[in-house]
Write an enzyme that holds these catalytic residues in place. Structure first.
Site, PDB file in Angstrom:
ATOM      1  N   LYS A 183      -8.919  -3.109  -6.552  1.00 22.69           N
ATOM      2  CA  LYS A 183     -10.364  -4.071  -6.521  1.00 22.69           C
ATOM      3  C   LYS A 183     -10.884  -5.485  -6.546  1.00 22.69           C
ATOM      4  O   LYS A 183     -11.289  -5.421  -8.084  1.00 22.69           O
ATOM      5  CB  LYS A 183     -11.450  -3.423  -5.965  1.00 22.69           C
ATOM      6  CG  LYS A 183     -11.668  -1.863  -5.212  1.00 22.69           C
ATOM      7  CD  LYS A 183     -13.092  -1.060  -5.226  1.00 22.69           C
ATOM      8  CE  LYS A 183     -14.104  -1.735  -4.124  1.00 22.69           C
ATOM      9  NZ  LYS A 183     -14.725  -0.822  -4.710  1.00 22.69           N
TER      10      LYS A 183
HETATM   11  C1  E4P Z   1     -17.448   0.871  -2.003  1.00 23.35           C
HETATM   12  O1  E4P Z   1     -16.224   1.702  -3.580  1.00 23.35           O
HETATM   13  C2  E4P Z   1     -18.657   0.089  -3.163  1.00 23.35           C
HETATM   14  O2  E4P Z   1     -18.127  -0.193  -4.625  1.00 23.35           O
HETATM   15  C3  E4P Z   1     -19.177   2.064  -3.114  1.00 23.35           C
HETATM   16  O3  E4P Z   1     -19.092   2.210  -1.686  1.00 23.35           O
HETATM   17  C4  E4P Z   1     -21.120   1.096  -3.107  1.00 23.35           C
HETATM   18  O4  E4P Z   1     -21.696   1.408  -2.492  1.00 23.35           O
HETATM   19  P1  E4P Z   1     -23.349   2.143  -3.065  1.00 23.35           P
HETATM   20  O5  E4P Z   1     -23.849   0.262  -2.073  1.00 23.35           O
HETATM   21  O6  E4P Z   1     -24.122   2.969  -2.359  1.00 23.35           O
HETATM   22  O7  E4P Z   1     -23.456   1.308  -4.671  1.00 23.35           O
END
Ligand code: E4P
Length: 216
Positions: free
Chosen positions: A83
């Site tokens: 990522k």
């Molecule tokens: C994906 O991996 C994102 O980092 C994650 O879904 C973020 O979610 P949040 O906004 O609930 O922290």
């Protein structure tokens, strides 16, 4: 639309994997920071529990650092997808790692313009954040729909991973908006199972069976 699990918690992953509905796991630095132990060991363990990609995020903010970390993450397990955040440095890293054959997810995407850039740079996935967009008064689902639409020509084969999912409704609306994948936190995944009419229907079946005098 496929479902991924959005957590680095091994107990939660084991519990969800048993259901047979999870096709990948996403993590981020916040989710990893909540768990004990070494990042490589956590990622390796997750990869052993789930069939599908395991997303692990770089920490570096410059392109060289992201590329170096991306290679290290990819060497942990063949299931790893790196990522990379949607920044100028991030696009450089997405492009370099993708050219090396390392699958990359461009994360923290909030607009179709950003998604187009990530796709052109070679990202295998783009991750629009629904909940965080909703939090500031925008429509996260509308952003997913717009991103899915502009990538629907399949020019670079980039898939849309709807992230920051906070509820069963978010997951359903992401599917309706054309997302290829929704990554769902454990709480929302287990909420998706439940419906009051299922509970009431099951209770009535069991009561009627018991009232008939038959054995359970
Ligand atoms: C994906 O991996 C994102 O980092 C994650 O879904 C973020 O979610 P949040 O906004 O609930 O922290």
């Amino acid at each position: 639309m496929k479902l991924f699990l959005d957590t680095a918690n091994l107990d939660d992953i084991r519990a969800a994997a048993k259901l047979g509905v999870i096709h990948g796991v996403t993590t981020n630095p916040t989710l990893i920071s909540r768990e004990k132990g070494d990042l490589s060991a956590i990622i390796r363990e997750i990869a052993s529990l789930v069939d599908g990609p395991v997303f692990a995020e770089v920490i570096a903010q410059n392109a060289e650092g992201m590329i170096r970390e991306g290679r290290e993450l990819a060497s942990i397990d063949k299931a790893v997808c790196v990522k990379i955040p949607m920044t100028e440095a991030g696009l450089t890293a997405v492009s370099a790692l993708s050219k090396e054959g390392i699958p990359v997810c461009c994360t923290l995407v909030f607009s179709a313009a950003q998604a187009l850039l990530a796709s052109n740079a070679g990202a295998r996935y783009v991750a629009p954040f629904i909940g965080r967009f909703d939090d500031i008064g925008y429509d996260g689902i509308e952003a997913v729909a717009s991103i899915a639409e502009v990538l629907s020509d399949g020019e670079f084969g980039t898939e849309v991973v709807a992230a920051s999912v906070r509820s069963p409704l978010h997951a359903v609306e992401a599917a309706r908006a054309g997302a290829d994948i929704a990554t769902v936190p454990p709480k929302a995944l287990f909420q998706m199972i439940r419906h009051p009419l299922t509970d009431a229907g099951l209770a009535k079946f069991m009561k009627d069976w018991a009232d008939s005098g038959r054995e359970a």
